[in-house]
Scaffold this active site. Structure first.
Site, PDB file in Angstrom:
ATOM      1  N   ASP A   7       0.873  -1.179   0.000  1.00  0.00           N
ATOM      2  CA  ASP A   7       0.000   0.000   0.000  1.00  0.00           C
ATOM      3  C   ASP A   7       0.904   1.221   0.000  1.00  0.00           C
ATOM      4  OD1 ASP A   7      -3.049   0.846   1.737  1.00  0.00           O
ATOM      5  OD2 ASP A   7      -1.715   2.148   0.612  1.00  0.00           O
ATOM      6  N   ASP A  20      -3.534   2.360  -5.462  1.00  0.00           N
ATOM      7  CA  ASP A  20      -2.197   2.329  -4.831  1.00  0.00           C
ATOM      8  C   ASP A  20      -1.954   1.061  -4.020  1.00  0.00           C
ATOM      9  OD1 ASP A  20      -3.739   2.766  -2.494  1.00  0.00           O
ATOM     10  OD2 ASP A  20      -2.148   3.990  -1.608  1.00  0.00           O
ATOM     11  N   GLU A  21      -2.677   0.001  -4.360  1.00  0.00           N
ATOM     12  CA  GLU A  21      -2.660  -1.170  -3.485  1.00  0.00           C
ATOM     13  C   GLU A  21      -2.706  -2.454  -4.297  1.00  0.00           C
ATOM     14  OE1 GLU A  21      -5.757  -2.546  -0.073  1.00  0.00           O
ATOM     15  OE2 GLU A  21      -6.065  -0.615  -1.019  1.00  0.00           O
TER      16      GLU A  21
HETATM   17  P1  TTP Z   1      -5.151   4.988   0.963  1.00  0.00           P
HETATM   18  O1  TTP Z   1      -4.122   3.991   0.623  1.00  0.00           O
HETATM   19  O2  TTP Z   1      -6.231   4.635   1.907  1.00  0.00           O
HETATM   20  O3  TTP Z   1      -4.452   6.290   1.593  1.00  0.00           O
HETATM   21  P2  TTP Z   1      -3.069   6.935   1.236  1.00  0.00           P
HETATM   22  O4  TTP Z   1      -2.299   6.175   0.240  1.00  0.00           O
HETATM   23  O5  TTP Z   1      -3.290   8.383   0.882  1.00  0.00           O
HETATM   24  O6  TTP Z   1      -2.329   6.952   2.640  1.00  0.00           O
HETATM   25  P3  TTP Z   1      -1.738   5.696   3.453  1.00  0.00           P
HETATM   26  O7  TTP Z   1      -1.981   4.480   2.638  1.00  0.00           O
HETATM   27  O8  TTP Z   1      -0.276   6.005   3.627  1.00  0.00           O
HETATM   28  O9  TTP Z   1      -2.469   5.710   4.738  1.00  0.00           O
HETATM   29  O10 TTP Z   1      -5.835   5.514  -0.363  1.00  0.00           O
HETATM   30  C1  TTP Z   1      -5.130   5.670  -1.579  1.00  0.00           C
HETATM   31  C2  TTP Z   1      -5.603   6.917  -2.295  1.00  0.00           C
HETATM   32  O11 TTP Z   1      -6.994   6.846  -2.521  1.00  0.00           O
HETATM   33  C3  TTP Z   1      -5.386   8.180  -1.488  1.00  0.00           C
HETATM   34  O12 TTP Z   1      -4.097   8.742  -1.711  1.00  0.00           O
HETATM   35  C4  TTP Z   1      -6.492   9.071  -1.987  1.00  0.00           C
HETATM   36  C5  TTP Z   1      -7.597   8.124  -2.391  1.00  0.00           C
HETATM   37  N1  TTP Z   1      -8.647   8.132  -1.365  1.00  0.00           N
HETATM   38  C6  TTP Z   1      -9.756   8.981  -1.547  1.00  0.00           C
HETATM   39  O13 TTP Z   1      -9.826   9.692  -2.549  1.00  0.00           O
HETATM   40  N2  TTP Z   1     -10.716   9.004  -0.582  1.00  0.00           N
HETATM   41  C7  TTP Z   1     -10.665   8.239   0.553  1.00  0.00           C
HETATM   42  O14 TTP Z   1     -11.561   8.315   1.413  1.00  0.00           O
HETATM   43  C8  TTP Z   1      -9.533   7.373   0.723  1.00  0.00           C
HETATM   44  C9  TTP Z   1      -9.430   6.506   1.961  1.00  0.00           C
HETATM   45  C10 TTP Z   1      -8.566   7.345  -0.260  1.00  0.00           C
HETATM   46 MG    MG Z   2      -2.075   4.094   0.480  1.00  0.00          MG
END
Ligand code: TTP
Ligand code: MG
Length: 414
Positions: free
Chosen positions: A24, A119-120
């Site tokens: 992630d 991103d996962e």
């Molecule tokens: P995440 O992987 O949940 O968040 P992140 O990568 O920003 O942070 P981290 O993993 O380090 O905690 O989500 C990936 C992307 O998806 C995030 O950059 C933006 C988008 N996203 C939204 O647009 N709305 C949301 O509610 C969430 C959770 C994520």
């Molecule tokens: Mg993330």
């Protein structure tokens, strides 16, 4: 943080536990904004609606998170919490582009990549581990390549299954690397303190309900008697949560190939108490699956058996096939190995066999796999088997499935 460690290098065609990774990326949208605009590096970046408008935060850099800003928070609130925050609008096409580059990096390590979101991803690295010192060095190499090629960081969890891998990737963010334990006792201790909401499938309502019954942590699920969980949650949910609470998760990494699996199963009229008969059924099913697999023109990299007992308890067991194959001998061997490993003595209600992670020979994916899995001595034998399988298929197609058979029983098990 590293909890436990393992060495998974084993010979092909032996039963081995899986090694699954979950990646992630860290503060993905915000990190890309900082990458594209170096002035933003080190600053509290908030991606989403501006604070004077209605709308929410998509994500925030870790600098902004220190002020309590997080995804899905109204931007107005974020503006109040973090007055010096730099608000930038969402640029989805740019994030999708980087996401594509990220998946290319992952697929250069293993073809078995399942993209979960922008991103996962999950990776089943079981079949490529022999190329590395251990899972930890492979995970480090993946992180290094992401940093070198994309100038971004991500967090990886390494575990025997998807559920534990996903939990682990979240434990040491950002830029984390967590290896989950592999021994049951340690897995149970690892899961015990987590809030019950971390179990996959426990959403708002179920979470509230469990909390109201005094179930707050995974340990509480581990300790409640099964009958009590069944009364609270119903048969299916109770079995599901109890399995997860003990770190059991059989879901395979699905690559998104057109046809994901081919399987066949059979329920006995009366539960079968004779393991030899179950084994025979399993071989017949494996033969049928193998025939369908060849007709589909694909090769499989995972074999699976399914067993359901009198009390409806159902287990599935998987085995990686290396190299990818469609030949009877490999699939029948896999079926027998999986079955004998279980050493079942209980009556069986249903038995099934299936193959998954299918690819077409000659596809880029498959060619990569051939490179990743060095040729085995048995390849020549496999080629002979392939010819024989096709000849037998022709006869079966003309005269019916039961018209030809091979030497039965043990002889098939190398
Ligand atoms: P995440 O992987 O949940 O968040 P992140 O990568 O920003 O942070 P981290 O993993 O380090 O905690 O989500 C990936 C992307 O998806 C995030 O950059 C933006 C988008 N996203 C939204 O647009 N709305 C949301 O509610 C969430 C959770 C994520
Ligand atoms: Mg993330």
């Amino acid at each position: 943080m590293t909890i436990g460690n393992r060495d998974d290098r084993q010979l092909p065609h032996t039963i081995m536990s899986r090694t699954i990774m979950h990646l992630d990326m860290d503060a993905f949208y915000a990190a890309i904004e900082q990458l594209d605009n170096p002035e933003l590096v080190g600053k509290p970046v908030i991606v989403g609606a501006s604070p004077d408008k209605r709308g929410v935060v998509a994500t925030a850099s870790y600098e902004a998170r220190a002020f309590g800003v997080h995804s899905a928070m109204p931007s107005r609130t974020a503006g109040r919490l973090c007055p010096n925050g730099v608000f930038v609008p969402v640029r989805m096409s740019r994030y999708a582009e980087v996401s594509g580059q990220l998946m290319d990096v992952l697929e250069s390590f293993t073809p078995l990549v399942e993209k979960i979101s922008v991103d996962e991803a999950f990776m089943d690295v079981t079949g490529v581990l022999h190329l590395w010192k251990d899972a930890l060095s492979l995970a480090r190499a993946i992180k290094d390549r992401i940093r070198a090629e994309l100038k971004l960081t991500g967090s990886i969890g390494v575990a025997p299954n998807k559920f534990l891998a996903k939990l682990s990737s979240d434990m040491d963010k950002p830029d984390g690397l967590t290896v989950a334990p592999t021994i049951e006792k340690e897995i149970i201790a690892f899961l015990a303190p987590l809030p019950v909401g971390r179990l996959w499938g426990v959403g708002g309502k179920t979470n509230e309900r469990l909390n109201s019954l005094g179930i707050h942590t995974v340990e509480h699920i581990q300790q409640r008697p099964m009958e009590e969980l069944r009364t609270i949650l119903g048969e299916r949910m109770a079995a599901h949560l109890s399995a997860l609470a003990h770190g059991r998760d059989e879901r395979s990494v699905e690559t998104g190939n057109e046809e994901k699996s081919i399987s066949n199963e059979m329920t006995y009229g009366e539960d079968c108490r004779d393991p030899a008969r179950v084994r025979e059924t399993l071989l017949r099913l494996a033969e049928k699956v193998s025939h369908r697999l060849r007709r589909s023109g694909k090769l499989a990299t995972t074999a699976q058996i399914k067993l359901r007992f009198s009390d409806f308890r159902t287990i599935t067991r998987q085995l990686p096939l290396q190299p990818a194959t469609d030949n009877d001998r490999s699939l029948l061997n896999a079926a027998v190995e999986l079955f004998e490993k279980e050493n079942v003595r209980e009556p069986i209600r249903l038995v099934g066999f299936g193959v998954s992670n299918l690819s077409r020979p000659g596809q880029a994916r498959d060619e990569e796999q051939q490179l990743l899995f060095p040729a085995l001595d048995s390849d020549l034998q496999d080629e002979k088997d392939t010819k024989l399988d096709h000849a037998l298929d022709e006869i079966r197609e003309r005269f019916g499935t039961g018209s030809v058979g091979r030497a039965g029983g043990k002889g098939r098990n190398r």
